[in-house]
Design a protein around this motif. Structure first.
Motif, PDB file in Angstrom:
ATOM      1  N   ALA A  88      25.946  44.842  80.717  1.00  0.00           N
ATOM      2  CA  ALA A  88      26.558  45.852  81.592  1.00  0.00           C
ATOM      3  C   ALA A  88      26.717  45.315  83.013  1.00  0.00           C
ATOM      4  N   LEU A  89      25.705  44.608  83.506  1.00  0.00           N
ATOM      5  CA  LEU A  89      25.795  44.016  84.840  1.00  0.00           C
ATOM      6  C   LEU A  89      26.819  42.893  84.874  1.00  0.00           C
ATOM      7  N   THR A  90      26.891  42.129  83.794  1.00  0.00           N
ATOM      8  CA  THR A  90      27.885  41.051  83.716  1.00  0.00           C
ATOM      9  C   THR A  90      29.295  41.617  83.787  1.00  0.00           C
ATOM     10  N   ASP A  91      29.550  42.697  83.041  1.00  0.00           N
ATOM     11  CA  ASP A  91      30.874  43.328  83.065  1.00  0.00           C
ATOM     12  C   ASP A  91      31.199  43.857  84.456  1.00  0.00           C
ATOM     13  N   PHE A  92      30.218  44.509  85.067  1.00  0.00           N
ATOM     14  CA  PHE A  92      30.438  45.038  86.414  1.00  0.00           C
ATOM     15  C   PHE A  92      30.711  43.908  87.408  1.00  0.00           C
ATOM     16  N   TYR A  93      29.873  42.882  87.382  1.00  0.00           N
ATOM     17  CA  TYR A  93      29.988  41.783  88.335  1.00  0.00           C
ATOM     18  C   TYR A  93      31.343  41.091  88.205  1.00  0.00           C
ATOM     19  N   SER A  94      31.791  40.919  86.972  1.00  0.00           N
ATOM     20  CA  SER A  94      33.073  40.263  86.736  1.00  0.00           C
ATOM     21  C   SER A  94      34.235  41.125  87.227  1.00  0.00           C
ATOM     22  N   LYS A  95      34.229  42.403  86.857  1.00  0.00           N
ATOM     23  CA  LYS A  95      35.336  43.293  87.233  1.00  0.00           C
ATOM     24  C   LYS A  95      35.393  43.504  88.737  1.00  0.00           C
ATOM     25  N   PHE A  96      34.252  43.792  89.339  1.00  0.00           N
ATOM     26  CA  PHE A  96      34.216  44.039  90.777  1.00  0.00           C
ATOM     27  C   PHE A  96      34.628  42.787  91.546  1.00  0.00           C
ATOM     28  N   GLY A  97      34.203  41.630  91.057  1.00  0.00           N
ATOM     29  CA  GLY A  97      34.520  40.384  91.735  1.00  0.00           C
ATOM     30  C   GLY A  97      35.977  40.008  91.682  1.00  0.00           C
TER      31      GLY A  97
END
Length: 227
Positions: free
Chosen positions: A197-206
């Protein structure tokens, strides 16, 4: 309130300032970054003797200043409600800010910086990064992965859409979370590998243009480093 301009003052370091810069970048508030040239002179004149500081100049009326990162981020969310469209978003955002700051506090205590390369023993630093955290011990004895596990579970349970945790996906709390995760990733590029979940967030937000403008602008340089 109509804002004529906002000025964020902070050091050129990826520490406590980038989250506010990200929030401003994702907002509709016109703003600029001020990097103090003489902090020794400026420090005694600040209300809390620390940065970041956000100065708001309304279209009419007197300007005012806000200190402390949490207060700055919260006020940005108030000035631009599109960042926190609902009361639930505000509650989620505030929790993300608090948990992310717990990680920052641990980094401040243990993780080396260019000017402080030995803050603790090698064993203490290794414990900070232990990948399999003990969740039943006192919080002060938990490493970074305890916080990451909790954040991953929280992000997965509250997610409004893939890669977003709040409705907007760019709440002040998500700006703080991204800033914190990036500080970790600068030290260990694989730190999020066990947290989908954090990986998905970090990728999308970045990938967002407003985020890239801060990251690629290179106004903030790495602060926490490997030993």
């Amino acid at each position: 309130m109509q804002i004529a301009k906002a000025t964020l003052s902070y050091f050129p370091l990826w520490a406590k300032g980038p989250a506010s810069a990200l929030a401003l970048s994702h907002s509709n508030i016109p703003w600029s970054l001020n990097i103090p040239s003489d902090w020794a002179t400026m420090k005694p004149l600040t209300q809390w003797s620390k940065l970041p500081i956000l100065e708001i100049t309304p279209s009419s009326g007197s300007s005012y200043k806000i200190g402390h990162e949490f207060a700055v981020l919260s006020h940005i969310g108030t000035l631009d409600p599109s960042l926190n469209p609902t009361p639930t978003d505000t509650v989620i955002s505030n929790q993300l800010m608090c948990e992310s700051d717990d990680i920052y506090a641990k980094l401040t205590k243990f993780q080396p910086t260019p000017k402080q390369r030995e803050k603790c023993s090698p064993a203490e630093l290794a414990a900070l990064w232990t990948p399999s955290p003990e969740m039943n011990v006192h919080n002060r004895e938990q490493g970074l992965h305890a916080n990451l596990r909790l954040l991953d579970e929280f992000a997965a349970s509250e997610s409004s859409s893939p890669g977003s945790i709040t409705t907007s996906g760019t709440s002040p709390g998500e700006c703080k979370l991204y800033s914190t995760l990036r500080a970790l990733a600068m030290i260990d590029g694989e730190v999020l590998s066990s947290y989908p979940a954090l990986t998905d967030f970090y990728s999308k937000f970045g990938e967002l243009e407003q985020t890239r403008s801060i990251v690629e602008g290179k106004q903030f340089h790495q602060y926490f480093i490997k030993p």
